[in-house]
Design a protein around this motif. Structure first.
Motif, PDB file in Angstrom:
ATOM      1  N   LEU A  96       0.844  -1.190   0.000  1.00 50.05           N
ATOM      2  CA  LEU A  96       0.000   0.000   0.000  1.00 50.05           C
ATOM      3  C   LEU A  96       0.877   1.236   0.000  1.00 50.05           C
ATOM      4  O   LEU A  96       2.052   1.187   0.346  1.00 50.05           O
ATOM      5  CB  LEU A  96      -0.966  -0.001   1.193  1.00 50.05           C
ATOM      6  N   CYS A  97       0.311   2.363  -0.407  1.00 52.64           N
ATOM      7  CA  CYS A  97       1.028   3.634  -0.362  1.00 52.64           C
ATOM      8  C   CYS A  97       0.042   4.785  -0.484  1.00 52.64           C
ATOM      9  O   CYS A  97      -1.036   4.630  -1.062  1.00 52.64           O
ATOM     10  CB  CYS A  97       2.085   3.722  -1.470  1.00 52.64           C
ATOM     11  N   PHE A  98       0.414   5.926   0.100  1.00 52.73           N
ATOM     12  CA  PHE A  98      -0.362   7.151  -0.025  1.00 52.73           C
ATOM     13  C   PHE A  98       0.172   7.975  -1.191  1.00 52.73           C
ATOM     14  O   PHE A  98       1.369   7.921  -1.512  1.00 52.73           O
ATOM     15  CB  PHE A  98      -0.254   7.986   1.255  1.00 52.73           C
ATOM     16  N   SER A  99      -0.691   8.751  -1.791  1.00 50.43           N
ATOM     17  CA  SER A  99      -0.244   9.714  -2.799  1.00 50.43           C
ATOM     18  C   SER A  99       0.455  10.862  -2.087  1.00 50.43           C
ATOM     19  O   SER A  99       0.269  11.074  -0.883  1.00 50.43           O
ATOM     20  CB  SER A  99      -1.434  10.227  -3.616  1.00 50.43           C
ATOM     21  N   SER A 100       1.264  11.623  -2.828  1.00 52.25           N
ATOM     22  CA  SER A 100       2.046  12.704  -2.221  1.00 52.25           C
ATOM     23  C   SER A 100       1.170  13.799  -1.613  1.00 52.25           C
ATOM     24  O   SER A 100       1.578  14.475  -0.673  1.00 52.25           O
ATOM     25  CB  SER A 100       2.996  13.313  -3.257  1.00 52.25           C
TER      26      SER A 100
END
Length: 434
Positions: A96-100
């Motif tokens: 998973l990852c968040f957008s900037s």
């Protein structure tokens, strides 16, 4: 004696014997019938008692089981930092990852679907997040995910028997008479990027150091010894390095896109610098320094938000904070700023962390070991809180939201974790004492 008289006496005796035998048989039969008629009157009571006893025991057992289940439910307490669970995944969530900009959270699920949850300004505890489904091409499951230039473009790593692949999905906007629609499609794809080796980690960063042009640089780390650097928008290979340490554990890129660091088989951590040309493109990747001090293999690491420090965790049971803002080209060595013991329970066989992630303000370190999640004070090494069973299985990925997210009437730092239990959880940061 007269023969006639003898025959008469004998006949009488035989007749008497026959009558005696007949009556004996008759009375025995009657006694048996009487007993057989009397017994059924007793049997219902006996059966009633038996059935009643059986039902009572069953009821007791049922009540005991129900009580046990109730106790079990009550013992499964809700952790105070756990604010939400994003369900709906059909299999293990591998990344998973968040957008900037913090407005989107992307998850890579082994069911072959990428989900992009639209956080926007919604409350982190909301149960109705909208999300976009992006089906992956047929093949192996995804192993990593990273946003590129904005929240509308994503790079996904997949693994199959033929080797690992990278796909970049972007939104193609089409306009009709009534509304504007967005449809994600594959913008570029690269196959067998690490030959037949799987990609362990995939990290992206906005290149803002020196003459870099602000593009997103993606780093893929294989389970072998090679690490590759990609241009997020075009998919062009910008460079590659080799750790030469038997096998990699993971690799990460600094938030400003300047440094690349790898945790591999040995106790030393190798750090490279990504050098940019005047036009902003990657010129070369050169060896910069080594972090020496651990006594056993380094399992994971992470950069500080200002890209000037690295935190490492080792199988020797310790963590180290390193200052890498040194003049390495003048042979100045990186310095160990702090050493902390890893505060995992002593009964665990291996006192090491699997993953590390530092909060946007650089003050709280999130760390995992199996299904255990911990938060630590970076300044003191103090253990702030622990979720012993944060998930019902191994935690596969974690990431802090780059910006505060609303929770009720407050703005809070939020951590996301993914697991093999098909769930993604959102956690609020623990409170630091002033």
């Amino acid at each position: 004696m007269d023969p006639v008289l003898s025959i008469t006496v004998l006949s009488v005796v035989l007749g008497a014997l026959i009558v005696l035998v007949f009556f004996k048989s008759y009375f025995s039969k009657r006694r048996s019938e009487v007993q057989s008629l009397a017994e059924p009157e007793l049997q219902p009571d006996h059966k009633k008692k038996s059935v009643k006893s059986s039902q009572l025991n069953s009821k007791k057992h049922h009540n005991k089981t129900h009580s046990h289940a109730s106790d079990k439910d009550q013992s499964k307490k809700h952790h105070p930092l756990d604010v939400n669970t994003l369900k709906g995944h059909g299999d293990a969530v591998n990344g998973l990852c968040f957008s900037s900009n913090g407005r989107s959270l992307a998850t890579a699920c082994a069911d072959g679907v990428i989900r992009v949850f639209k956080l926007d300004d919604a409350d982190a505890s909301s149960k109705s997040f909208k999300f976009l489904r992006i089906p992956l091409p047929a093949g192996g499951p995804p192993t990593g995910i990273s946003f590129t230039d904005d929240s509308s473009s994503i790079v996904v790593a997949t693994n199959a028997l033929s080797g690992s692949s990278l796909y970049m999905f972007g939104e193609e906007k089409t306009t009709n008479e009534t509304k504007q629609q967005s449809k994600p499609e594959i913008k570029w794809e690269n196959h067998k990027v690490h030959e037949k080796r799987a990609i362990l980690t995939l990290f992206g960063a906005t290149a803002s150091y020196g003459s870099a042009d602000g593009s997103t640089i993606i780093v893929s780390c294989s389970e072998g010894t090679d690490i590759k650097i990609w241009h997020g928008k075009s998919g062009k290979l910008c460079g590659s390095v080799d750790t030469n340490q038997l096998k990699n554990h993971m690799a990460a890129i600094s938030p400003n896109g300047r440094f690349l660091a790898a945790a591999a088989f040995t106790a030393d951590v190798k750090v490279w610098e990504i050098v940019y040309s005047k036009d902003g493109s990657v010129k070369e990747v050169s060896s910069a320094m080594q972090l020496k001090g651990h006594k056993s293999a380094v399992t994971c690491l992470c950069f500080s938000p200002n890209s000037e420090q690295i935190i490492t965790a080792s199988k020797d049971g310790s963590m180290r904070i390193w200052n890498i803002n040194v003049r390495y080209h003048l042979s100045e060595d990186p310095k160990t700023l702090k050493v902390f013991p890893i505060p995992l329970p002593a009964d665990l066989t291996n006192l090491h962390y699997d993953r590390l992630c530092l909060s946007p303000d650089g003050r709280i370190l999130a760390a995992t070991h199996g299904s255990t999640l911990q938060w630590l004070n970076v300044e003191t090494g103090e253990l702030l809180d622990t979720a012993d069973k944060a998930h019902d299985g191994e935690i596969t990925s974690l990431s802090w939201a780059p910006k505060m997210i609303p929770i009720g009437n407050e703005q809070k730092m939020v951590l996301a974790t993914a697991s093999v239990d098909k769930k993604v959880k959102l956690w609020v940061a623990p409170t630091l004492q002033a």
